[in-house]
Motif scaffolding. Structure first.
Motif, PDB file in Angstrom:
ATOM      1  N   ILE A 144     -12.134 -48.608 -23.461  1.00  7.40           N
ATOM      2  CA  ILE A 144     -10.870 -49.459 -22.660  1.00  7.40           C
ATOM      3  C   ILE A 144     -11.324 -50.842 -22.734  1.00  7.40           C
ATOM      4  O   ILE A 144     -10.540 -51.633 -22.984  1.00  7.40           O
ATOM      5  CB  ILE A 144     -10.849 -48.758 -21.200  1.00  7.40           C
ATOM      6  N   ASP A 177     -15.944 -47.969 -13.523  1.00  6.74           N
ATOM      7  CA  ASP A 177     -14.809 -47.951 -14.382  1.00  6.74           C
ATOM      8  C   ASP A 177     -15.195 -49.200 -15.436  1.00  6.74           C
ATOM      9  O   ASP A 177     -14.222 -49.621 -15.975  1.00  6.74           O
ATOM     10  CB  ASP A 177     -13.627 -48.535 -13.479  1.00  6.74           C
ATOM     11  N   ARG A 188      -7.380 -43.864 -20.231  1.00  7.55           N
ATOM     12  CA  ARG A 188      -7.674 -43.849 -18.783  1.00  7.55           C
ATOM     13  C   ARG A 188      -7.368 -42.372 -18.099  1.00  7.55           C
ATOM     14  O   ARG A 188      -8.048 -42.045 -17.268  1.00  7.55           O
ATOM     15  CB  ARG A 188      -6.636 -44.987 -18.180  1.00  7.55           C
ATOM     16  N   GLU A 194      -5.184 -44.093 -10.722  1.00  4.27           N
ATOM     17  CA  GLU A 194      -4.953 -44.248 -12.278  1.00  4.27           C
ATOM     18  C   GLU A 194      -4.029 -43.534 -12.830  1.00  4.27           C
ATOM     19  O   GLU A 194      -3.206 -44.123 -13.642  1.00  4.27           O
ATOM     20  CB  GLU A 194      -6.551 -43.803 -12.834  1.00  4.27           C
TER      21      GLU A 194
END
Length: 539
Positions: free
Chosen positions: A139, A179, A158, A201
């Motif tokens: 990510i 995260d 995610r 999320e």
């Protein structure tokens, strides 16, 4: 790179840059490897190989196929595969399965007396922590990619991170919540904080994922986010102390009204389409239309000693013919207890001379009984004690064996979330009287039962839809799919004396165990290394 499905997506694993071997995993999560990330994230097409690693981290175990260059060391590589460990922790600890092998820590699972150094509880923590590390790294690096497809990649990453945390909440309770890539010792988050993160999320990415059915087979779309929310909310009361059943129904409805459908294609003509879900061609025989999230395998290009290779080989022994299962031999380990078999008592069509059932009209009763005893007197090294389970096979709908000519590695994909489960989520809430419509729930149950029986002979009415019925129907429909421990905890039957099964707690007739067993311990070495972490009660 024109990649049509995830089986092909994982072919490229040997050239991936996002790799790691986590010996201690003392930092959760850690930076996997930055040496060649620039190449992987040069453009969207190259980044797809990085996305492949995120999925493959759940299906495979390293960089050289079945063994040789593991992502996680300190545990047998095949054993460390995600779905194999999920089976060990969520099925072997229950009435659904026993195993006769004596690997260190393995007999302790069904006996429910594991400790903080148990290889299987430790290995699963490492596997899930690795997935968090990989997704965080992906990510962070993919955020600068341009184009709609890159945004789908990020949303999928995610989802996979949320899925890893969903498992961590379920199995371990309070774990670090990170995260982003970090090398500092993390703080421990509460189960509520983790729940809130996963919920936030999934809600945020639902519209960022592709439309229902629009993604490649094996990659998730927005329905997967809805389905995981349905599961999350169903367990909210156990995990947070606050029930959220109405929300579970809300997202169950979204899933049910999507493009996914219950497979009713009886391609092999045996009267029930249920077994088609667990065959070597379940990526194209109609079963794929029911699979919302699956872990995919290929006997030639995605090899592992975990996955369905494990489920199929380990369940074959005694008088069973391995060729009927598309493999070259059985490992003679996995069987089931009479507690699962007895859930099909209403459908028995034939019994042996001792009165034990040997045939059923319910097509979900996939047991091998020849030479097997219903009762288990000895678990260790006695494959014939307990019925064998024939649910998973490495043959296609026409009876042809999978692609590996040697007969070792399997093609059968494993559903992690399928539409039938969401039907049952809806029905559970309706049976509790806490949401949904009872008659609608009955129609969903009957759809599953008509598939199982090939007719309407065992359809139910609203009067039959009790919570005890739904509990048993979940067992009949979902056994050996990694769900059982979570269900038993929700029904207050996992550790208590409310429900006993053979050798629960190490006693032949079963016994209650300490309530703290509803959570597994954090690995002892993680606790010793990180002073920010507190061990789960009882360990």
């Amino acid at each position: 790179m024109n990649i049509k499905n995830l089986k092909k997506l994982v072919y490229i694993l040997p050239v991936l840059a996002i790799t790691a071997c986590h010996s201690d995993l003392d930092q959760f999560p850690i930076d996997p490897d930055s040496s060649t990330e620039a190449n992987v994230f040069a453009d969207t097409e190259e980044a797809k190989s990085g996305l492949a690693k995120l999925y493959a981290s759940l299906s495979l175990t390293g960089q050289e196929g079945p063994a040789g260059d593991p992502d996680i060391s300190g545990i047998d590589e095949g054993t460390s595969q995600y779905t194999r460990m999920l089976f060990s922790l969520n099925e072997l600890t229950t009435d659904h399965a026993v195993v006769g092998w004596g690997d260190p820590g393995l007999p302790n699972l069904h006996a429910m007396d594991w400790g903080a150094g148990n290889d299987f509880t430790v290995g699963m923590y490492y596997r899930l922590a690795q997935e968090v590390s990989f997704t965080n790294s992906f990510i962070e690096k993919a955020i600068n990619l341009q184009g709609e497809e890159a945004q789908y990649f990020i949303a999928e990453a995610r989802f996979l991170r949320a899925f890893a945390y969903y498992n961590l909440i379920d199995l371990y309770g309070n774990v670090p919540l990170e995260d982003k890539v970090s090398t500092s010792l993390p703080e421990q988050a509460s189960r509520q904080e983790l729940f809130d993160f996963v919920e936030k999320e999934l809600i945020d990415i639902q519209d960022k994922l592709k439309e229902s059915g629009a993604n490649e087979y094996g990659r998730v779309d927005r329905v997967a986010a809805w389905a995981l929310l349905s599961k999350l909310y169903l367990n909210a009361e156990v995990w947070t102390g606050t029930e959220m059943y109405a929300k579970s129904v809300e997202f169950s409805n979204k899933v049910i009204n999507s493009s996914y459908s219950i497979n009713t294609n009886d391609a092999n003509g045996n009267g029930s389409a249920y077994d088609e879900l667990f065959l070597a061609d379940n990526d194209k025989n109609g079963a794929q239309n029911e699979f919302i999230f699956s872990i995919n395998f290929d006997g030639n290009q995605a090899r592992t000693y975990g996955g369905t290779t494990f489920l199929i080989h380990a369940a074959v022994g005694g008088d069973m013919d391995p060729a009927e299962f598309g493999v070259n031999g059985g490992w003679g380990g996995l069987r089931t207890t009479k507690a699962l078999v007895n859930k099909f008592d209403y459908a028995v069509t034939e019994s042996d001379a001792d009165g034990n059932p040997v045939a059923w009209s319910d097509g979900r009763a996939l047991f091998f009984t020849d030479g097997q005893s219903l009762e288990i007197n000895t678990i260790a090294n006695t494959f014939t004690d307990g019925y064998a389970v024939t649910k998973f096979k490495n043959v296609d709908s026409n009876g042809n064996a999978g692609s590996d000519e040697g007969g070792t590695f399997t093609d059968t994909d494993l559903p992690i979330i399928r539409l039938a489960e969401i039907y049952l989520n809806y029905a559970e809430v309706a049976a509790l009287g806490l949401g949904g419509d009872k008659q609608t729930a009955v129609s969903y149950i009957n759809e599953l039962r008509e598939r199982a029986f090939g007719n309407t002979s065992e359809n139910i009415t609203s009067a039959d839809l009790t919570i005890d019925f739904v509990k048993d129907e979940r067992s009949r429909e979902l056994y050996w799919e990694g769900q059982r421990r979570t269900d038993l905890i929700r029904f207050n039957e996992f550790t208590t004396a409310n429900y006993l099964w053979p050798f629960k707690g190490g006693a032949k007739n079963g016994t209650a165990v300490e309530s703290f067993r509803s959570l597994f311990p954090l690995p002892s070495n993680i606790i010793s290394i990180n002073p920010n972490l507190t061990q789960n009660t009882g360990y």
